[in-house]
Design an enzyme around this catalytic site. Structure first.
Site, PDB file in Angstrom:
ATOM      1  N   GLN A  84       0.852  -1.259   0.016  1.00  0.00           N
ATOM      2  CA  GLN A  84       0.041  -0.052  -0.016  1.00  0.00           C
ATOM      3  C   GLN A  84       0.968   1.192  -0.215  1.00  0.00           C
ATOM      4  OE1 GLN A  84      -2.097  -1.267   3.552  1.00  0.00           O
ATOM      5  NE2 GLN A  84      -0.372  -1.768   4.563  1.00  0.00           N
ATOM      6  N   GLU A 141       0.859  -8.671  11.267  1.00  0.00           N
ATOM      7  CA  GLU A 141       0.794  -7.587  10.261  1.00  0.00           C
ATOM      8  C   GLU A 141       1.486  -7.958   9.001  1.00  0.00           C
ATOM      9  OE1 GLU A 141      -0.310  -3.975  10.227  1.00  0.00           O
ATOM     10  OE2 GLU A 141       0.329  -4.717   8.324  1.00  0.00           O
ATOM     11  N   ASP A 185      -7.804  -5.773  13.902  1.00  0.00           N
ATOM     12  CA  ASP A 185      -7.547  -4.600  13.727  1.00  0.00           C
ATOM     13  C   ASP A 185      -7.018  -4.040  12.340  1.00  0.00           C
ATOM     14  OD1 ASP A 185      -6.840  -1.833  14.267  1.00  0.00           O
ATOM     15  OD2 ASP A 185      -5.087  -2.064  15.683  1.00  0.00           O
TER      16      ASP A 185
HETATM   17  N1  SAM Z   1      -7.401   1.596  13.140  1.00  0.00           N
HETATM   18  C1  SAM Z   1      -7.204   1.289  11.593  1.00  0.00           C
HETATM   19  C2  SAM Z   1      -8.475   1.474  10.910  1.00  0.00           C
HETATM   20  O1  SAM Z   1      -9.697   1.093  11.382  1.00  0.00           O
HETATM   21  O2  SAM Z   1      -8.247   2.325  10.079  1.00  0.00           O
HETATM   22  C3  SAM Z   1      -6.553   0.120  11.479  1.00  0.00           C
HETATM   23  C4  SAM Z   1      -4.929   0.255  11.546  1.00  0.00           C
HETATM   24  S1  SAM Z   1      -3.754  -0.802  11.348  1.00  0.00           S
HETATM   25  C5  SAM Z   1      -2.685   0.304  10.529  1.00  0.00           C
HETATM   26  C6  SAM Z   1      -4.342  -1.592   9.993  1.00  0.00           C
HETATM   27  C7  SAM Z   1      -3.339  -2.784   9.224  1.00  0.00           C
HETATM   28  O3  SAM Z   1      -3.969  -3.774   8.734  1.00  0.00           O
HETATM   29  C8  SAM Z   1      -2.410  -2.181   8.134  1.00  0.00           C
HETATM   30  O4  SAM Z   1      -1.027  -2.042   8.761  1.00  0.00           O
HETATM   31  C9  SAM Z   1      -2.571  -3.233   7.124  1.00  0.00           C
HETATM   32  O5  SAM Z   1      -1.390  -3.533   6.591  1.00  0.00           O
HETATM   33  C10 SAM Z   1      -3.020  -4.468   7.908  1.00  0.00           C
HETATM   34  N2  SAM Z   1      -3.475  -5.492   7.265  1.00  0.00           N
HETATM   35  C11 SAM Z   1      -4.643  -5.632   6.548  1.00  0.00           C
HETATM   36  N3  SAM Z   1      -4.692  -6.686   5.891  1.00  0.00           N
HETATM   37  C12 SAM Z   1      -4.274  -7.653   6.350  1.00  0.00           C
HETATM   38  C13 SAM Z   1      -4.053  -8.963   6.738  1.00  0.00           C
HETATM   39  N4  SAM Z   1      -4.722  -9.563   5.846  1.00  0.00           N
HETATM   40  N5  SAM Z   1      -3.419  -9.735   7.505  1.00  0.00           N
HETATM   41  C14 SAM Z   1      -2.462  -8.922   8.189  1.00  0.00           C
HETATM   42  N6  SAM Z   1      -2.581  -7.441   8.376  1.00  0.00           N
HETATM   43  C15 SAM Z   1      -3.285  -6.822   7.562  1.00  0.00           C
END
Ligand code: SAM
Length: 282
Positions: free
Chosen positions: A32, A107, A156
């Protein structure tokens, strides 16, 4: 408008703009577009693909509510999994619980964790705790590989597009169920009741088809679309509505409290309507 602004297009016809003091970091990761800016209104802000993930000023609401509601619903949470959450905010809250012996962060994007450590230290500060393990892998694959491992799983994630899309399917909830211990529970962030009602309804019924207890709760998060946010919880045994507030330990928080734990599950009629069974709908 004077100066430089960052704009999230929350829908094709709705946007949130913040005046930027400084752009701190910008990169294209394998997953991303990652951007960290310092804003006048909300302080430092993490954006992924131009979508606001967290800000220094309002992050406490989201991170406290995604962590303490499930952890205080479980009487003795020890092993906790966070999927996504690379900013570290959920982990920071989880390790406030003395019962937690192991907190695993899965993550997909290592660059999110690196950027949070560098630019958002007040959010990422729990990541170096000895109980925390960080794994850079897809959360969908991770839960497939475990059985009866975790007390609590917290999803999350980013919005249900791209790599996060598979975190909002019935098949994923079945794997989460399997990865949880016999009395485990899970929570996911599930978008805005003002803008994503049909999505919330679908997720709620998918969770209810897998877990004996399904609940929705709310928190007010100014930088998220619609300002009011839902979390969806699936539990094998413990009901968050039956938690005795007197039993909840007082830990330092700014939004969550034993009283807020109860209040968050009281849904306004328009949110109740979203999850009302088809036959009772008007
Ligand atoms: N609080 C936030 C929101 O609701 O906007 C979410 C924050 S956190 C940064 C979200 C994270 O999920 C991102 O860093 C992204 O890379 C991760 N992510 C997305 N898909 C994922 C997956 N399939 N497995 C693990 N992490 C994932």
């Amino acid at each position: 408008m004077q100066g430089i602004w960052v704009t999230e297009l929350q829908t094709p016809s709705l946007a949130l703009s913040c005046r930027v003091k400084k752009t701190l970091h910008r990169e294209k990761t394998p997953y991303q577009e990652l951007c960290i800016v310092d804003t006048e209104a909300f302080g430092r802000m993490l954006l992924l693909d131009d979508v606001i993930q967290t800000t220094v000023k309002d992050e406490f609401v989201y991170h406290e509510m995604i962590a303490h509601v499930p952890l205080n619903t479980h009487p003795h949470p020890q092993e906790v999994l966070v999927i996504g959450g690379g900013d570290g905010g959920a982990i920071r809250e989880i390790i406030k619980h003395a019962s937690v012996t192991r907190a695993v962060l899965v993550e997909i994007d290592a660059r999110v964790v690196a950027a949070a450590r560098e630019y958002l230290p007040e959010i990422a500060c729990g990541l170096d705790d000895a109980r925390v393990e960080i794994r850079f892998e897809d959360g969908i694959d991770h839960v497939r590989r475990f059985e009866s491992q975790y007390d609590v799983i917290i999803v999350d994630s980013t919005d249900p597009v791209g790599p996060a899309e598979g975190l909002f399917t019935r098949e994923f909830y079945q794997n989460v169920f399997k990865a949880l211990k016999p009395d485990g529970l899970f929570v996911a962030q599930t978008e805005s009741p003002f803008l994503n009602g049909e999505f919330i309804r679908r997720v709620y019924y998918d969770i209810a088809s897998v877990f004996p207890i399904a609940r929705i709760y709310l928190a007010t998060i100014p930088t998220y679309p619609g300002g009011l946010w839902t979390f969806s919880l699936g539990s094998k045994q413990y009901d968050p509505l039956e938690v005795d507030p007197a039993r909840i330990p007082r830990i330092p928080t700014r939004y969550y409290s034993p009283e807020m734990h109860r209040a968050a599950f009281i849904l306004p009629p328009f949110v109740e309507e979203i999850i009302r069974p088809e036959e009772e709908r008007e």
